[in-house]
Design a protein around this motif. Structure first.
Motif, short mmCIF file in Angstrom:
data_model
loop_
_atom_site.label_atom_id
_atom_site.label_comp_id
_atom_site.label_asym_id
_atom_site.label_seq_id
_atom_site.Cartn_x
_atom_site.Cartn_y
_atom_site.Cartn_z
N LYS A 12 0.84 -1.19 0.00
CA LYS A 12 0.00 0.00 0.00
C LYS A 12 0.88 1.24 0.00
O LYS A 12 1.80 1.37 0.80
N VAL A 13 0.56 2.14 -0.91
CA VAL A 13 1.22 3.43 -0.94
C VAL A 13 0.23 4.43 -0.35
O VAL A 13 -0.95 4.37 -0.64
N CYS A 14 0.72 5.31 0.51
CA CYS A 14 -0.21 6.25 1.12
C CYS A 14 0.40 7.64 1.22
O CYS A 14 1.59 7.84 0.99
N GLU A 15 -0.46 8.56 1.57
CA GLU A 15 -0.09 9.96 1.74
C GLU A 15 -0.71 10.40 3.06
O GLU A 15 -1.84 10.04 3.36
N LEU A 16 0.05 11.17 3.85
CA LEU A 16 -0.42 11.56 5.16
C LEU A 16 0.03 12.99 5.45
O LEU A 16 1.16 13.36 5.13
N ASP A 17 -0.85 13.78 6.05
CA ASP A 17 -0.52 15.13 6.49
C ASP A 17 -0.27 15.11 7.99
O ASP A 17 -1.10 14.59 8.74
N VAL A 18 0.85 15.67 8.43
CA VAL A 18 1.17 15.76 9.85
C VAL A 18 1.29 17.25 10.18
O VAL A 18 2.24 17.91 9.77
N ARG A 51 4.07 22.18 3.89
CA ARG A 51 3.02 22.91 3.17
C ARG A 51 2.21 23.77 4.14
O ARG A 51 2.23 23.56 5.34
N GLN A 52 1.50 24.72 3.57
CA GLN A 52 0.63 25.60 4.34
C GLN A 52 -0.81 25.25 4.03
O GLN A 52 -1.22 25.25 2.87
N GLY A 53 -1.58 24.92 5.07
CA GLY A 53 -2.99 24.60 4.88
C GLY A 53 -3.86 25.61 5.59
O GLY A 53 -3.38 26.56 6.21
N TYR A 58 1.89 21.99 7.73
CA TYR A 58 1.93 20.54 7.89
C TYR A 58 2.99 19.95 6.97
O TYR A 58 3.40 20.56 5.99
N PHE A 59 3.43 18.76 7.33
CA PHE A 59 4.36 18.01 6.49
C PHE A 59 3.54 16.97 5.73
O PHE A 59 2.80 16.19 6.33
N LEU A 60 3.67 17.00 4.41
CA LEU A 60 3.04 16.00 3.56
C LEU A 60 4.04 14.86 3.41
O LEU A 60 5.17 15.08 2.99
N LEU A 61 3.61 13.67 3.79
CA LEU A 61 4.46 12.47 3.70
C LEU A 61 3.87 11.54 2.67
O LEU A 61 2.65 11.35 2.63
N ARG A 62 4.72 10.93 1.87
CA ARG A 62 4.24 10.01 0.84
C ARG A 62 5.22 8.85 0.71
O ARG A 62 6.42 9.04 0.72
N GLY A 63 4.66 7.65 0.56
CA GLY A 63 5.49 6.47 0.38
C GLY A 63 4.73 5.22 0.76
O GLY A 63 3.50 5.23 0.85
#
Length: 91
Positions: A12-18, A51-53, A58-63
């Motif tokens: 599974k590849v996912c994306e998460l905002d922290v 990134r700015q929301g 927040y940090f956008l993480l992907r993998g």
């Protein structure tokens, strides 16, 4: 060579905002991005970007899911330490 279902691995590849408090972002990034690069290398995520929301930075993480979840935990640990230092005056 014939392939069957047993030879195919599901990943599974996912994306998460922290989200991180603005005051703590610099601590997570580190000098010249060194801490962020170390986190990326250690957790083997493919992508980290600040990134700015609407609700703040927040940090956008992907993998791969497992790597992203580990990275999120590491970012939260470092942000928590930054918060502790910022609110208790620890240098």
């Amino acid at each position: 060579m014939a392939y069957n279902r047993d030879s195919i691995r599901s990943v599974k590849v996912c994306e998460l905002d922290v989200y991180v408090r603005t005051e703590d972002v610099g601590f997570v990034i580190g000098k010249n991005g060194a801490t962020l690069e170390l986190i990326k290398r250690e957790t083997r995520v493919d992508f980290i970007e600040l990134r700015q929301g609407d609700c703040g930075q927040y940090f956008l993480l992907r993998g791969f899911e497992e790597n992203v979840l580990g990275c999120a935990e590491k970012v939260r640990e470092i942000a928590t330490e930054a918060y502790r230092r910022n609110t208790q005056g620890v240098k």
